[in-house]
Design a protein around this motif. Sequence first.
Motif, PDB file in Angstrom:
ATOM      1  N   ALA A 138       0.877  -1.169   0.090  1.00 20.18           N
ATOM      2  CA  ALA A 138       0.018  -0.024  -0.110  1.00 20.18           C
ATOM      3  C   ALA A 138       0.766   1.260   0.082  1.00 20.18           C
ATOM      4  O   ALA A 138       2.047   1.154   0.538  1.00 20.18           O
ATOM      5  CB  ALA A 138      -0.930  -0.065   1.297  1.00 20.18           C
ATOM      6  N   ASP A 139       0.285   2.448  -0.730  1.00 20.82           N
ATOM      7  CA  ASP A 139       0.994   3.510  -0.697  1.00 20.82           C
ATOM      8  C   ASP A 139       2.160   3.550  -1.687  1.00 20.82           C
ATOM      9  O   ASP A 139       2.867   2.655  -1.822  1.00 20.82           O
ATOM     10  CB  ASP A 139       1.534   4.215   0.779  1.00 20.82           C
ATOM     11  N   PRO A 140       2.428   4.717  -2.306  1.00 17.16           N
ATOM     12  CA  PRO A 140       3.254   4.798  -3.429  1.00 17.16           C
ATOM     13  C   PRO A 140       4.768   5.002  -2.880  1.00 17.16           C
ATOM     14  O   PRO A 140       5.053   5.624  -1.812  1.00 17.16           O
ATOM     15  CB  PRO A 140       2.880   6.039  -4.163  1.00 17.16           C
ATOM     16  N   VAL A 141       5.603   4.303  -3.802  1.00 17.18           N
ATOM     17  CA  VAL A 141       7.170   4.939  -3.633  1.00 17.18           C
ATOM     18  C   VAL A 141       7.395   5.621  -5.066  1.00 17.18           C
ATOM     19  O   VAL A 141       7.280   5.114  -6.234  1.00 17.18           O
ATOM     20  CB  VAL A 141       8.011   3.452  -3.661  1.00 17.18           C
ATOM     21  N   LEU A 142       7.579   6.882  -4.733  1.00 13.87           N
ATOM     22  CA  LEU A 142       7.366   7.753  -5.927  1.00 13.87           C
ATOM     23  C   LEU A 142       9.250   7.716  -6.484  1.00 13.87           C
ATOM     24  O   LEU A 142      10.047   8.213  -5.833  1.00 13.87           O
ATOM     25  CB  LEU A 142       7.327   9.060  -6.023  1.00 13.87           C
ATOM     26  N   THR A 143       9.338   7.476  -7.527  1.00 10.12           N
ATOM     27  CA  THR A 143      11.006   7.124  -8.189  1.00 10.12           C
ATOM     28  C   THR A 143      11.275   8.617  -8.779  1.00 10.12           C
ATOM     29  O   THR A 143      12.443   8.534  -9.144  1.00 10.12           O
ATOM     30  CB  THR A 143      10.853   6.209  -9.320  1.00 10.12           C
ATOM     31  N   GLY A 144      10.467   9.576  -9.190  1.00  9.85           N
ATOM     32  CA  GLY A 144      10.918  10.702 -10.036  1.00  9.85           C
ATOM     33  C   GLY A 144      11.086  10.314 -11.474  1.00  9.85           C
ATOM     34  O   GLY A 144      11.511  11.336 -12.062  1.00  9.85           O
ATOM     35  N   THR A 153       2.910   2.789 -11.249  1.00  7.50           N
ATOM     36  CA  THR A 153       3.239   3.219 -10.017  1.00  7.50           C
ATOM     37  C   THR A 153       3.912   2.042  -9.003  1.00  7.50           C
ATOM     38  O   THR A 153       3.233   0.776  -8.820  1.00  7.50           O
ATOM     39  CB  THR A 153       1.871   3.728  -9.239  1.00  7.50           C
ATOM     40  N   LEU A 154       4.813   2.100  -8.308  1.00  5.82           N
ATOM     41  CA  LEU A 154       5.524   1.222  -7.729  1.00  5.82           C
ATOM     42  C   LEU A 154       4.931   1.304  -5.923  1.00  5.82           C
ATOM     43  O   LEU A 154       4.816   2.466  -5.748  1.00  5.82           O
ATOM     44  CB  LEU A 154       7.221   1.589  -7.647  1.00  5.82           C
ATOM     45  N   VAL A 155       4.711   0.326  -5.576  1.00  7.49           N
ATOM     46  CA  VAL A 155       3.807   0.219  -4.207  1.00  7.49           C
ATOM     47  C   VAL A 155       4.665  -0.224  -3.342  1.00  7.49           C
ATOM     48  O   VAL A 155       5.549  -1.211  -3.459  1.00  7.49           O
ATOM     49  CB  VAL A 155       2.636  -0.494  -4.380  1.00  7.49           C
ATOM     50  N   ARG A 156       4.759   0.320  -2.038  1.00  6.76           N
ATOM     51  CA  ARG A 156       5.558   0.034  -0.957  1.00  6.76           C
ATOM     52  C   ARG A 156       5.309  -1.590  -0.711  1.00  6.76           C
ATOM     53  O   ARG A 156       4.080  -2.022  -0.347  1.00  6.76           O
ATOM     54  CB  ARG A 156       5.325   0.832   0.178  1.00  6.76           C
ATOM     55  N   GLY A 157       6.103  -2.526  -0.701  1.00  6.51           N
ATOM     56  CA  GLY A 157       5.984  -3.778  -0.360  1.00  6.51           C
ATOM     57  C   GLY A 157       5.847  -4.600  -1.569  1.00  6.51           C
ATOM     58  O   GLY A 157       5.864  -5.797  -1.620  1.00  6.51           O
ATOM     59  N   LEU A 173      18.789   3.636 -15.751  1.00  2.00           N
ATOM     60  CA  LEU A 173      17.382   3.802 -15.136  1.00  2.00           C
ATOM     61  C   LEU A 173      17.335   3.302 -13.617  1.00  2.00           C
ATOM     62  O   LEU A 173      16.822   3.620 -12.640  1.00  2.00           O
ATOM     63  CB  LEU A 173      16.320   3.046 -15.908  1.00  2.00           C
ATOM     64  N   ALA A 174      17.851   2.323 -13.490  1.00  4.85           N
ATOM     65  CA  ALA A 174      18.290   1.473 -12.204  1.00  4.85           C
ATOM     66  C   ALA A 174      18.829   2.690 -10.938  1.00  4.85           C
ATOM     67  O   ALA A 174      18.305   2.811  -9.931  1.00  4.85           O
ATOM     68  CB  ALA A 174      18.812   0.310 -11.952  1.00  4.85           C
ATOM     69  N   THR A 175      20.060   3.153 -11.459  1.00  6.33           N
ATOM     70  CA  THR A 175      20.579   4.243 -10.390  1.00  6.33           C
ATOM     71  C   THR A 175      19.657   5.420 -10.409  1.00  6.33           C
ATOM     72  O   THR A 175      19.690   5.926  -9.361  1.00  6.33           O
ATOM     73  CB  THR A 175      21.773   4.432 -11.177  1.00  6.33           C
ATOM     74  N   GLN A 176      18.959   5.718 -11.400  1.00  5.46           N
ATOM     75  CA  GLN A 176      18.065   6.977 -11.230  1.00  5.46           C
ATOM     76  C   GLN A 176      17.082   6.539 -10.443  1.00  5.46           C
ATOM     77  O   GLN A 176      16.696   7.599  -9.356  1.00  5.46           O
ATOM     78  CB  GLN A 176      17.467   7.242 -12.747  1.00  5.46           C
ATOM     79  N   ILE A 177      16.409   5.549 -10.381  1.00  4.97           N
ATOM     80  CA  ILE A 177      15.245   5.137  -9.547  1.00  4.97           C
ATOM     81  C   ILE A 177      15.861   5.081  -8.048  1.00  4.97           C
ATOM     82  O   ILE A 177      15.299   5.776  -7.143  1.00  4.97           O
ATOM     83  CB  ILE A 177      14.752   3.906  -9.710  1.00  4.97           C
ATOM     84  N   ALA A 178      17.434   4.547  -7.931  1.00  4.34           N
ATOM     85  CA  ALA A 178      17.789   4.452  -6.480  1.00  4.34           C
ATOM     86  C   ALA A 178      18.115   5.798  -6.156  1.00  4.34           C
ATOM     87  O   ALA A 178      18.088   6.139  -5.016  1.00  4.34           O
ATOM     88  CB  ALA A 178      19.034   3.715  -6.674  1.00  4.34           C
ATOM     89  N   ALA A 179      18.527   6.825  -7.050  1.00  2.64           N
ATOM     90  CA  ALA A 179      19.082   8.092  -6.486  1.00  2.64           C
ATOM     91  C   ALA A 179      17.713   9.121  -6.164  1.00  2.64           C
ATOM     92  O   ALA A 179      18.072   9.869  -5.218  1.00  2.64           O
ATOM     93  CB  ALA A 179      19.975   8.825  -7.753  1.00  2.64           C
ATOM     94  N   GLN A 180      16.581   8.807  -6.696  1.00  2.00           N
ATOM     95  CA  GLN A 180      15.364   9.794  -6.676  1.00  2.00           C
ATOM     96  C   GLN A 180      14.493   9.277  -5.887  1.00  2.00           C
ATOM     97  O   GLN A 180      13.555  10.225  -5.317  1.00  2.00           O
ATOM     98  CB  GLN A 180      15.110  10.142  -7.985  1.00  2.00           C
ATOM     99  N   SER A 181      14.113   8.029  -5.645  1.00  2.07           N
ATOM    100  CA  SER A 181      12.927   7.542  -4.894  1.00  2.07           C
ATOM    101  C   SER A 181      12.511   8.175  -3.676  1.00  2.07           C
ATOM    102  O   SER A 181      13.801   8.161  -2.766  1.00  2.07           O
ATOM    103  CB  SER A 181      12.936   5.970  -4.948  1.00  2.07           C
ATOM    104  N   THR A 182      11.541   8.321  -3.235  1.00  2.00           N
ATOM    105  CA  THR A 182      10.962   8.859  -1.850  1.00  2.00           C
ATOM    106  C   THR A 182      10.016   8.097  -1.537  1.00  2.00           C
ATOM    107  O   THR A 182       9.008   7.606  -2.328  1.00  2.00           O
ATOM    108  CB  THR A 182      10.777  10.494  -1.915  1.00  2.00           C
ATOM    109  N   ALA A 183       9.467   8.417  -0.275  1.00  2.00           N
ATOM    110  CA  ALA A 183       8.343   7.667   0.411  1.00  2.00           C
ATOM    111  C   ALA A 183       7.500   8.603   1.070  1.00  2.00           C
ATOM    112  O   ALA A 183       7.303   8.766   2.329  1.00  2.00           O
ATOM    113  CB  ALA A 183       8.734   6.370   1.229  1.00  2.00           C
TER     114      ALA A 183
END
Length: 470
Positions: A138-144, A153-157, A173-183
């Motif tokens: 539930a709830d999003p992980v926003l990757t930017g 949309t990536l979901v927590r869990g 793309l993998a490093t961008q997601i790792a660098a930018q993601s927030t909760a």
Amino acid sequence: MTTGTTWTSGMAWSEVEYTAVRELRGPLAVVEGVTGVGWDEFVRITLHSGEQRHGLVLEVNRDLAVVQVLEDTAGMDPAGVRMAFAGTPLRIPVGTGWLGRVCNGRGEPVDGGPPVFGATSAAVGGVPINPARRQPPADPVLTGVGAVDALTTLVRGQKLPVFSVAGLPHLELATQIAAQSTAAGQAFSVVFAGMGLTHADASFVRDALEERSAASELVLLLNTADDPVIERILTPRLALTVAEHLAFDAGRHVLVVMTDMTTYAEALREVSAARGEIPARRAYPGYLYSDLASLYERCGRIDGRPGSVTVVPVLTMPAGDITHPVPDLTGYITEGQIVLSRDVHARGVYPPVDALASLSRLMRFGAGPGRTRDDHLDVAAQLLAALARARQVRELAELVGQAALSRADRRYLELGDAFLYRFMDQRPEETRTLDDTLERGWQVLLTLERSELTMLPDALIDAHEKGAGG
């Protein structure tokens, strides 16, 4: 008492050492005359020179034990090897001390700092989450990354893989997601596990994630192509063990990015061949499915425990074959996929996501009213429907020519280009907010006649047409 990453500290080693090493076979050592040894037991290996290596028990048959050597068997002389068994599986220290550190695939620091310490230790093999206590994602992980946040949309869990082919920017793309993601402002950490990377790629990852690492929000585990193959099998398990403690004990939302899972599977195949196991599809071991599941299923949320573990595995499909065993089995275990496209990449668009082949099966649990924006799910559905129609029209135009198309069909052709260049395309270092992405989506959709927007409520269309006119 703290435990260090030397692995051997804090372990009650057996006083008995075995010297009867029957043979060395690739990364494996076969020792005979053992008693009381169990599967997955940690092993300390002492060479004649005094050098110490480490291993894990893969198989026990009467008095024979097959040990996979983590540092490989190169330079080992069977006549001068002593092995001691710990009586327990491999354990590592866990805690927030991992944050901000850069380690190799065995968890040994390569950033010039001291070993990582933790107040407690955890078994690298992990334990399954009790199904009765597993909470749905539930709830999003926003990757930017706009295309991911808006349409898949990536979901927590959740476990959401990226399917790619050689030559596409999946590592970027993998490093961008790792660098930018927030909760959404909550405590958030990233564990990045790189497997089989070239030294150039490893340097790129360190540079791209330097800022997040300096902020003590990142754990970086890098296994390079010239490291021992056994280390490649250990790396994702270390990453998930560290992530589980950060999530369920420290209360953080943790994103685990693992790349490339195809190189992991190839390492598994190499060890399986060395063991003489009967191969299955494409010479991969028959237990490939259960092995991948033992990694992917360690993500999730636990009832009554803080935090969450979200997994984004990245894998390359040999020859672009989505039916290859690794993507095929990954698709059975995970909850959707983000597929990268050669055609989109050839048009100069980044990230080159094939939107119609990608989906997030849990998107409704992380997007929409109360989670992202009230119009999010409606806009995403209408964009995908319009894109599917645009693809049909493009195929029709190749047959009959654009002059034979109706006015509405020509609008769909325009929408296809606008979707790529105005909605999806962004710079690799650009963090795009979800509001910006959805507004871009509205701009693309409003190029169509209102009668074509059948999946959007009239009130929403009126509001955005008014805003566009103003």
